[in-house]
Design an enzyme around this catalytic site. Structure first.
Site, PDB file in Angstrom:
ATOM      1  N   ASP A 167      -1.039  -6.077  -0.064  1.00 35.52           N
ATOM      2  CA  ASP A 167      -1.461  -5.407   1.166  1.00 35.52           C
ATOM      3  C   ASP A 167      -2.975  -5.198   1.162  1.00 35.52           C
ATOM      4  O   ASP A 167      -3.538  -4.702   0.172  1.00 35.52           O
ATOM      5  CB  ASP A 167      -0.805  -4.021   1.268  1.00 35.52           C
ATOM      6  CG  ASP A 167       0.438  -4.035   2.142  1.00 35.52           C
ATOM      7  OD1 ASP A 167       0.549  -4.906   3.027  1.00 35.52           O
ATOM      8  OD2 ASP A 167       1.296  -3.153   1.933  1.00 35.52           O
ATOM      9  N   ASP A 215       0.837  -1.202   0.000  1.00 36.14           N
ATOM     10  CA  ASP A 215       0.000   0.000   0.000  1.00 36.14           C
ATOM     11  C   ASP A 215       0.874   1.256   0.000  1.00 36.14           C
ATOM     12  O   ASP A 215       0.369   2.374  -0.058  1.00 36.14           O
ATOM     13  CB  ASP A 215      -1.020  -0.004   1.150  1.00 36.14           C
ATOM     14  CG  ASP A 215      -0.394  -0.141   2.516  1.00 36.14           C
ATOM     15  OD1 ASP A 215       0.851  -0.211   2.613  1.00 36.14           O
ATOM     16  OD2 ASP A 215      -1.160  -0.157   3.518  1.00 36.14           O
ATOM     17  N   SER A 216       2.221   1.048  -0.013  1.00 34.31           N
ATOM     18  CA  SER A 216       3.137   2.166  -0.269  1.00 34.31           C
ATOM     19  C   SER A 216       2.909   2.722  -1.667  1.00 34.31           C
ATOM     20  O   SER A 216       3.431   3.797  -1.999  1.00 34.31           O
ATOM     21  CB  SER A 216       4.589   1.716  -0.099  1.00 34.31           C
ATOM     22  OG  SER A 216       4.825   0.520  -0.811  1.00 34.31           O
ATOM     23  N   LYS A 242      -1.413  -9.409   2.968  1.00 30.86           N
ATOM     24  CA  LYS A 242      -0.691  -8.969   4.165  1.00 30.86           C
ATOM     25  C   LYS A 242      -1.562  -7.977   4.931  1.00 30.86           C
ATOM     26  O   LYS A 242      -2.195  -7.109   4.327  1.00 30.86           O
ATOM     27  CB  LYS A 242       0.644  -8.321   3.773  1.00 30.86           C
ATOM     28  CG  LYS A 242       1.398  -7.694   4.956  1.00 30.86           C
ATOM     29  CD  LYS A 242       2.854  -7.405   4.646  1.00 30.86           C
ATOM     30  CE  LYS A 242       3.113  -6.121   3.929  1.00 30.86           C
ATOM     31  NZ  LYS A 242       2.666  -4.905   4.631  1.00 30.86           N
ATOM     32  N   GLU A 283       8.939  -4.220  10.722  1.00 33.22           N
ATOM     33  CA  GLU A 283       9.371  -2.920  10.181  1.00 33.22           C
ATOM     34  C   GLU A 283       9.919  -2.026  11.283  1.00 33.22           C
ATOM     35  O   GLU A 283       9.259  -1.787  12.299  1.00 33.22           O
ATOM     36  CB  GLU A 283       8.189  -2.241   9.458  1.00 33.22           C
ATOM     37  CG  GLU A 283       8.589  -0.896   8.853  1.00 33.22           C
ATOM     38  CD  GLU A 283       7.612  -0.354   7.827  1.00 33.22           C
ATOM     39  OE1 GLU A 283       6.651  -1.057   7.447  1.00 33.22           O
ATOM     40  OE2 GLU A 283       7.826   0.806   7.390  1.00 33.22           O
ATOM     41  N   GLU A 334      -1.726  -5.529   8.662  1.00 32.56           N
ATOM     42  CA  GLU A 334      -0.941  -4.928   9.739  1.00 32.56           C
ATOM     43  C   GLU A 334      -1.617  -5.137  11.091  1.00 32.56           C
ATOM     44  O   GLU A 334      -2.817  -4.886  11.230  1.00 32.56           O
ATOM     45  CB  GLU A 334      -0.777  -3.416   9.485  1.00 32.56           C
ATOM     46  CG  GLU A 334       0.025  -3.109   8.233  1.00 32.56           C
ATOM     47  CD  GLU A 334       0.240  -1.616   8.010  1.00 32.56           C
ATOM     48  OE1 GLU A 334      -0.136  -0.797   8.885  1.00 32.56           O
ATOM     49  OE2 GLU A 334       0.781  -1.265   6.946  1.00 32.56           O
TER      50      GLU A 334
HETATM   51  O1  KIV Z   1       3.525  -1.095   1.696  1.00 30.39           O
HETATM   52  C1  KIV Z   1       4.706  -1.469   1.746  1.00 30.39           C
HETATM   53  O2  KIV Z   1       5.536  -1.183   0.874  1.00 30.39           O
HETATM   54  C2  KIV Z   1       5.109  -2.275   2.892  1.00 30.39           C
HETATM   55  C3  KIV Z   1       6.574  -2.539   3.057  1.00 30.39           C
HETATM   56  C4  KIV Z   1       7.259  -1.327   3.544  1.00 30.39           C
HETATM   57  C5  KIV Z   1       6.821  -3.706   3.939  1.00 30.39           C
HETATM   58  O3  KIV Z   1       4.299  -2.678   3.666  1.00 30.39           O
END
Ligand code: KIV
Length: 272
Positions: A91, A52-53, A121, A190, A123
């Site tokens: 994510d 989600d980055s 994934k 992280e 969080e």
């Molecule tokens: O969204 C992302 O890029 C991440 C990584 C930093 C692990 O969750």
């Protein structure tokens, strides 16, 4: 034809467990589009995270919070089409799983069904226990994410190192164990102290993937735009930059503009 690992054997969650058991490090990078994912996969990356980055590096937001489930599915669909070997993890975005476990399951089913990705994934630890269990019970592989969890940035207030104090470190270790017990196939750690990441890694059978968590983890992940030097204003201590694509792209663009203005491009050979 061979990849960096000398084989095109598909990566699976089981293979990641084997890699941990054999002491083979896991290489993971983010990707959000077809072209980048194709390059990373052909280079032999083990895991591609549709992170989600994307909210930051693709859409220019300050945080990961604005990205939606539809956006994530769009990015994931493009990545999956490019990949032959890597495991593709997506994510689950902010606001699409925290409400309750039914919402989490619905979101994850959409990701898997519409994008063709291999895993998701999420969080958090004990706070999302029910959601993680429900998603796992539907046969969807889940990766955890502990430590600095960017979807909670407004709770933390800063992007500094997490779990430096004993209480938070204890909670992180117990969350990691819980995620393993529930059935997660791995966990991202992280921005936490290296000694804590080492302890978590030693206590778990599932692989730990670090970002700013030191060397004593089972694998590493970076945001691909940071690792390639496309982003300019983000240079945390944990980032190793492997290229300066910002300069490469900037110089190429400057030369392109110059050639057009000077009427050098296109020439006869470049015309019909
Ligand atoms: O969204 C992302 O890029 C991440 C990584 C930093 C692990 O969750």
């Amino acid at each position: 034809m061979s990849s960096a690992q000398g084989t095109f054997k598909k990566l699976t969650t089981h293979r990641l467990l084997e890699m941990k058991a054999m002491g083979e490090k896991i290489a993971m990078l983010t990707a959000y589009d077809f072209s980048m994912a194709r390059i990373l996969d052909e280079a032999g990356i083990d895991v591609i995270l549709v992170g989600d980055s994307a909210s930051n590096v693709m859409a220019g937001n300050d945080t990961t919070l604005p990205i939606t489930l539809d956006h994530m599915i769009w990015h994931a669909t493009s990545v999956v089409k490019a990949v032959n070997r890597a495991l593709v993890v997506v994510d689950v975005p902010f606001g699409s799983y925290q409400g309750n476990s039914s919402e989490a399951l619905r979101s994850c089913i959409r990701i898997m069904k519409e994008s063709g990705a291999h895993a998701v994934k999420m969080e958090g630890g004990v706070e999302i226990k029910e959601s993680v269990s429900r998603v796992l019970s539907a046969g969807i592989p889940v990766m955890g994410h502990l430590g600095l969890t960017p979807q909670s940035i407004y709770k933390f207030g800063t992007y500094t190192v997490r779990a430096k104090e004993e209480q938070e470190a204890d909670k992180l270790l117990s969350d990691a164990k819980l995620l393993e017990e529930l059935g997660c196939f791995g966990v991202v750690l992280e921005k936490i102290p290296a000694h804590l990441a080492k302890t978590v890694t030693e206590e778990l059978k599932i692989p730990t993937i670090g970002i700013g968590a030191g060397a004593e983890v089972d694998g590493q992940v970076l945001v691909v735009h940071d690792m390639l030097g496309i982003t300019q204003d983000f240079k945390p201590r944990f980032l190793r930059q492997y290229a300066d694509l910002n300069t490469v792209i900037r110089d190429a663009t400057t030369n392109y503009i110059k050639d057009i203005k000077s009427k050098d491009f296109p020439n006869d050979k470049e015309s019909y």
